[in-house]
Each structure stands twice: as C-alpha cells, then as structure tokens.
Design an enzyme around this catalytic site. Structure first.
Site, PDB file in Angstrom:
ATOM      1  N   GLY A 146       0.981  -1.258   0.045  1.00  0.00           N
ATOM      2  CA  GLY A 146      -0.093   0.100  -0.001  1.00  0.00           C
ATOM      3  C   GLY A 146       0.969   1.219   0.053  1.00  0.00           C
ATOM      4  O   GLY A 146       0.459   2.352  -0.514  1.00  0.00           O
ATOM      5  N   ASP A 194      -4.858   2.795  10.720  1.00  0.00           N
ATOM      6  CA  ASP A 194      -6.264   2.475  10.980  1.00  0.00           C
ATOM      7  C   ASP A 194      -6.347   1.903  12.247  1.00  0.00           C
ATOM      8  O   ASP A 194      -6.439   2.355  13.401  1.00  0.00           O
ATOM      9  CB  ASP A 194      -6.604   1.251   9.805  1.00  0.00           C
ATOM     10  CG  ASP A 194      -8.095   1.209   9.511  1.00  0.00           C
ATOM     11  OD1 ASP A 194      -8.812   1.307  10.317  1.00  0.00           O
ATOM     12  OD2 ASP A 194      -8.471   0.715   8.416  1.00  0.00           O
TER      13      ASP A 194
END
Length: 178
Positions: A43, A102
């Site tokens: 990512g 997150d």
C-alpha cells in the site's frame, strides 16, 4: 474504476501538498542523521516513492511486506510477515512509511519487532490517519491527514489488490465490497 468511487476524499494536488510538507518535516528532523525509510508494502509504495523524492537529505530505503487483511475490508488482527528487511537497521534512525494508520494493530506489531533490532530511533509516517478505528495504542509521528471511517482506495490503497493506481484517494462504494 472511477464508477466504483462514491466521492474523492483527497485530490491529486492535495496529495502532492501533503507529501511535500511531510518531506520538509522529515528532512528538517533528520538532518545529519542515518535515515532509513521502511516502506510497508504494498500500500505505501506510491506514497514512499513520492515521499523519498520530497526528502532533501541523504536516506536509504528498505521494504517490508506484512498483512493483516487478506482480501477483506477489516483487519483480521493477526499480522503475518511476508517479506522482511534486506539490511540491518541497528544504530539507524528509522521512519516506517505507511499508507494508512487504521486499527494500528499492524504498525504496533511492526514497531515492536523493529525496536528489537536496536535502531537509534524509530518513528512512524503515515499518509492517512483513521483514529476512529484504532484498536492498538499507537500514533503517527508524521501524519498527512485524518480521514473519516470510510473505505478509502487509491494512491496505493486497495480493495482486493485493485484501485491502487488511482491518482487520488476516494471512497469505495459499499456495493463493490458487500
């Protein structure tokens, strides 16, 4: 792909400004130090490429691949190392470069793992911070911007390995992943 996006959270121009700011901060803080940027694959690879060009001091790079998601939309809570570093970080000043903070489960695990390798220092740089979903007690030392609790894709972030190549960060329509 664009039809699968319900809204644009961060435009391409906004991303460039965020990366430039983070590059300036890291350059200032690590002037004269032995800086190693560690990209958490897959990512963060686009963010890492742009960030390292925005850093105006010498630095090395390395890569790790870890997973706690599989093909789902929520963390499994179990972290698996898929690719480890190729060089020692002992005595180096490390900045972990991540696309999104997150739940914090993966970064918390990774930071503990890397601290055991005796770096001079270790900090976290994340493009996106999503504090509403935090499960682990961890914060970023460098954060690009805070986003709401929505499923973000683009600029490296994916759903089932797709959408990474979008030049912006958008919210994926729930109909795509439900």
């Amino acid at each position: 792909m664009r039809n699968d996006i319900s809204e644009i959270l961060i435009s391409e121009d906004e991303l460039k400004n965020i990366v430039a700011r983070l590059g300036e901060e890291i350059s200032r803080d690590y002037e004269g130090k032995n800086l190693i940027l560690i990209s958490v694959l897959k990512g963060s690879v686009i963010f890492m490429a742009d960030l390292m060009r925005a850093i105006k001091i010498p630095c090395k790079i390395d890569f790790m691949a870890v997973s706690s998601y599989g093909s789902g939309t929520k963390t499994s809570g179990e972290v698996k190392i898929i690719k480890d570093l190729t060089e020692s970080i002992e005595g180096a000043d490390v900045v972990i470069v991540e696309d999104i903070l997150d739940s914090g489960v993966t970064l918390s695990y990774l930071k503990k793992l890397l601290l055991a390798r005796n770096p001079a220092s270790i900090r976290i740089c994340t493009l996106l911070d999503k504090p509403e979903r935090r499960k682990a007690d961890i914060t970023a030392d460098y954060a690009g911007t805070t986003i709401p609790d929505a499923f973000a894709v683009g600029y490296g972030l994916d759903y089932d390995e797709k959408y990474r190549n979008l030049s912006f960060i958008g919210v994926l329509k729930p109909s795509v992943y439900q």
